[in-house]
Design a protein around this motif. Structure first.
Motif, PDB file in Angstrom:
ATOM      1  N   PRO A 247       0.833  -1.219   0.000  1.00  0.00           N
ATOM      2  CA  PRO A 247       0.000   0.000   0.000  1.00  0.00           C
ATOM      3  C   PRO A 247       0.865   1.267   0.000  1.00  0.00           C
ATOM      4  O   PRO A 247       1.824   1.382   0.768  1.00  0.00           O
ATOM      5  N   LEU A 248       0.519   2.195  -0.883  1.00  0.00           N
ATOM      6  CA  LEU A 248       1.308   3.418  -1.055  1.00  0.00           C
ATOM      7  C   LEU A 248       0.561   4.627  -0.511  1.00  0.00           C
ATOM      8  O   LEU A 248      -0.618   4.552  -0.165  1.00  0.00           O
ATOM      9  N   ALA A 249       1.238   5.759  -0.480  1.00  0.00           N
ATOM     10  CA  ALA A 249       0.703   6.977   0.130  1.00  0.00           C
ATOM     11  C   ALA A 249      -0.501   7.506  -0.643  1.00  0.00           C
ATOM     12  O   ALA A 249      -0.632   7.316  -1.852  1.00  0.00           O
ATOM     13  N   ARG A 250      -1.358   8.200   0.085  1.00  0.00           N
ATOM     14  CA  ARG A 250      -2.535   8.821  -0.525  1.00  0.00           C
ATOM     15  C   ARG A 250      -2.154  10.104  -1.259  1.00  0.00           C
ATOM     16  O   ARG A 250      -1.247  10.833  -0.849  1.00  0.00           O
ATOM     17  N   ALA A 251      -2.887  10.380  -2.323  1.00  0.00           N
ATOM     18  CA  ALA A 251      -2.693  11.598  -3.099  1.00  0.00           C
ATOM     19  C   ALA A 251      -3.556  12.728  -2.546  1.00  0.00           C
ATOM     20  O   ALA A 251      -4.550  12.494  -1.844  1.00  0.00           O
ATOM     21  N   ASN A 252      -3.178  13.957  -2.878  1.00  0.00           N
ATOM     22  CA  ASN A 252      -3.997  15.102  -2.489  1.00  0.00           C
ATOM     23  C   ASN A 252      -5.327  15.081  -3.234  1.00  0.00           C
ATOM     24  O   ASN A 252      -5.465  14.466  -4.295  1.00  0.00           O
ATOM     25  N   ARG A 253      -6.294  15.751  -2.716  1.00  0.00           N
ATOM     26  CA  ARG A 253      -7.592  15.863  -3.379  1.00  0.00           C
ATOM     27  C   ARG A 253      -7.565  17.067  -4.315  1.00  0.00           C
ATOM     28  O   ARG A 253      -7.079  18.143  -3.938  1.00  0.00           O
ATOM     29  N   LEU A 254      -8.103  16.896  -5.505  1.00  0.00           N
ATOM     30  CA  LEU A 254      -8.017  17.938  -6.530  1.00  0.00           C
ATOM     31  C   LEU A 254      -9.207  18.891  -6.521  1.00  0.00           C
ATOM     32  O   LEU A 254      -9.062  20.056  -6.893  1.00  0.00           O
ATOM     33  N   SER A 255     -10.400  18.403  -6.157  1.00  0.00           N
ATOM     34  CA  SER A 255     -11.609  19.237  -6.178  1.00  0.00           C
ATOM     35  C   SER A 255     -12.479  18.896  -4.974  1.00  0.00           C
ATOM     36  O   SER A 255     -12.507  17.746  -4.522  1.00  0.00           O
ATOM     37  N   PRO A 256     -13.262  19.871  -4.488  1.00  0.00           N
ATOM     38  CA  PRO A 256     -14.143  19.596  -3.345  1.00  0.00           C
ATOM     39  C   PRO A 256     -15.351  18.746  -3.721  1.00  0.00           C
ATOM     40  O   PRO A 256     -15.915  18.062  -2.872  1.00  0.00           O
ATOM     41  N   SER A 257     -15.777  18.802  -4.973  1.00  0.00           N
ATOM     42  CA  SER A 257     -16.894  17.988  -5.457  1.00  0.00           C
ATOM     43  C   SER A 257     -16.712  17.764  -6.950  1.00  0.00           C
ATOM     44  O   SER A 257     -15.844  18.384  -7.585  1.00  0.00           O
ATOM     45  N   HIS A 258     -17.534  16.881  -7.533  1.00  0.00           N
ATOM     46  CA  HIS A 258     -17.299  16.429  -8.903  1.00  0.00           C
ATOM     47  C   HIS A 258     -18.606  16.210  -9.641  1.00  0.00           C
ATOM     48  O   HIS A 258     -19.667  16.044  -9.025  1.00  0.00           O
ATOM     49  N   HIS A 259     -18.511  16.206 -10.968  1.00  0.00           N
ATOM     50  CA  HIS A 259     -19.608  15.795 -11.832  1.00  0.00           C
ATOM     51  C   HIS A 259     -19.241  14.445 -12.438  1.00  0.00           C
ATOM     52  O   HIS A 259     -18.083  14.186 -12.749  1.00  0.00           O
ATOM     53  N   GLN A 260     -20.245  13.604 -12.610  1.00  0.00           N
ATOM     54  CA  GLN A 260     -20.010  12.241 -13.069  1.00  0.00           C
ATOM     55  C   GLN A 260     -20.106  12.156 -14.593  1.00  0.00           C
ATOM     56  O   GLN A 260     -21.072  12.640 -15.183  1.00  0.00           O
ATOM     57  N   TRP A 261     -19.104  11.525 -15.212  1.00  0.00           N
ATOM     58  CA  TRP A 261     -19.104  11.296 -16.659  1.00  0.00           C
ATOM     59  C   TRP A 261     -18.791   9.824 -16.902  1.00  0.00           C
ATOM     60  O   TRP A 261     -17.652   9.432 -17.092  1.00  0.00           O
TER      61      TRP A 261
END
Length: 496
Positions: A247-261
């Motif tokens: 298991p590797l380190a977690r990445a930063n979050r890029l956006s507070p919320s998202h739209h689904q595609w």
């Protein structure tokens, strides 16, 4: 190929049409704008040196002229600096934004870079897996291997954080992620050539790459921000055997919320599998005349926002087309060129056939009334006339395609490639186009000209102009070259 139907369905679904563009949000949701920089906050960081010494640009295309750099941290720093690093910071009013050496659709930069290194002084006495943090020109040590997994070179994985493109472009965004991966590969190949290093794509199963680089560890990413493996690159001649990591380190979050595609994730899942290896193009680009240093060309590359309507010389025109032959990994692409203002060449519609063996098939597939008048060096005039209006219309009414000296669509073998390689072949076609686009950007910059890649175009209207029926050929990327109108209100700052 059994999964080719997924490529056909997605490709048709995401075509732009005069009455309907491909599905997207339709507006810029600034509240969810992605962070342009992926980081791993838990990982140790190693800052990289900044070296401005680079060889002349023209020597990159003169075989055997550049010495081989040692496999050390300083050389790796140069490779990353001049391929995926920042080229400049732009400022206007209260806003700042970064430009990178590799071109990207909408300057959104989905491509991420992971480096497998042998033991390097200044990094570790063991082999490491690092993430390149371009904002700070640093390596983030994601994993240190217990065993000696690589020697004699480096491995680089390019992956896509597709949410960055989905945010703006919706369902068509997968196309742009793949074009950007092609841009990034050509950037890495160019920087490797500066160092006298070999650079090539490693035949790999992309699903297996996800496991070996920890991208299948979905808990590391927000579900809408997970990364997709694109291609594996070898630098120099490494001997390697990569294990599956813990298991590797977690990445930063890029956006507070998202739209689904959903359509993007579906085509990406279908594209996992053996990465195709098309037969390399058996052409070598000519060595251009001396111009600038390679570093200067790379750092000054920009995507023009507007063109001034001036002409270019025939020598410049042919040299830019010839630069595409640096991309021997892109054998399935020809150009349909709108010549507007090229001194010595009559205005009109032209075909630039990069593989002479493909000429009979192209002629048979297109409008039987085309002239196919030979204009030298693989260039054929299909029809004379003023195509400025057509170029603008087909490029989603963007005036940059009209005001450039010339613009063109990259026409790809489509049915045959999908029959051979399925959806991974479809993905590879976009990579081929992106590779070519990056090199033409650099060649134009070396000549004091400007260029812009165009991802927004009316797919089938372009095919209709050529008299094409069915899908033996499809246009996947458009491009325009001329002289840019520079917005002097925008300040340019050093990035590091």
């Amino acid at each position: 190929m059994k999964n080719a139907s997924a490529a056909y369905e997605y490709h048709d679904r995401t075509k732009h049409r005069p009455h309907r563009y491909a599905p997207s949000l339709g507006y810029m949701d600034w509240a969810t704008q992605p962070d342009p920089f992926r980081t791993y906050p838990e990982c140790a960081r190693i800052g990289l040196a900044h070296d401005n010494t680079t060889p002349p640009f023209h020597l990159l295309f003169a075989a055997g002229m550049l010495p081989r750099a040692p496999l050390c941290l300083e050389s790796l720093s140069g490779l990353l600096r001049y391929s995926l690093g920042l080229a400049a910071i732009k400022r206007h009013g209260g806003s700042e934004w970064a430009l990178r050496c590799n071109a990207s659709s909408g300057n959104l930069h989905p491509s991420e870079c992971y480096v497998v290194s042998p033991p390097l002084e200044g990094v570790s006495e063991k082999c490491t897996l690092s993430h390149y943090a371009s904002r700070d020109h640093a390596l983030e040590i994601v994993h240190t291997y217990d065993a000696p997994v690589i020697e004699g070179g480096f491995l680089i994985l390019l992956s896509s954080a597709m949410w960055r493109e989905m945010w703006k472009y919706g369902e068509r965004s997968w196309r742009y992620c793949q074009l950007d991966a092609g841009h990034a590969y050509a950037s890495i190949k160019t920087a490797a050539t500066m160092l006298g290093w070999e650079c090539s794509i490693v035949p790999s199963d992309t699903a297996d790459l996800a496991r070996r680089f920890g991208l299948d560890q979905l808990e590391r990413f927000h579900p809408q921000e997970r990364e997709s493996p694109d291609l594996l690159i070898r630098i120099a001649q490494p001997r390697h055997s990569l294990p599956y990591p813990p298991p590797l380190a977690r990445a930063n979050r890029l956006s507070p919320s998202h739209h689904q595609w959903d359509a993007v994730w579906e085509i990406d899942e279908a594209a996992l599998g053996p990465y195709p290896q098309p037969e390399p193009l058996n052409r070598v680009r000519r060595c251009p005349a001396p111009s600038k240093s390679a570093g200067e060309v790379i750092l000054k590359r920009r995507s023009a926002q507007a063109m001034d309507g001036s002409s270019v010389t025939e020598t410049q025109f042919r040299q830019i087309l010839d630069a595409s032959f640096f991309c021997t990994e892109a054998p399935d692409v020809d150009f349909i060129v709108f010549v507007h203002r090229v001194e010595g060449i009559e205005s009109g519609l032209y075909a630039y056939v990069r593989d002479p063996g493909r000429l009979p098939q192209l002629r048979d597939a297109m409008d039987p009334d085309f002239d196919w008048l030979e204009a030298g060096e693989g260039l054929y005039r299909l029809n004379r006339g003023d195509y400025r209006g057509a170029a603008q219309y087909l490029s989603c009414n963007q005036t940059i395609a009209r005001d450039a000296a010339f613009s063109f669509g990259m026409l790809c073998r489509f049915d045959a490639v999908l029959a051979e390689s399925g959806v991974p072949g479809y993905k590879n076609l976009y990579h081929q186009c992106g590779m070519i686009g990056q090199m033409l950007y650099l060649e134009a910059t070396s000549l004091g000209l400007s260029a812009t890649g165009i991802g927004c175009f009316l797919d089938d209207e372009f095919h209709t102009l050529l008299g094409l029926s069915g899908t033996p050929y499809q246009s996947l990327y458009h491009f325009t070259v001329g002289r840019a109108i520079v917005d002097t209100r925008i300040a340019t700052l050093m990035p590091y």
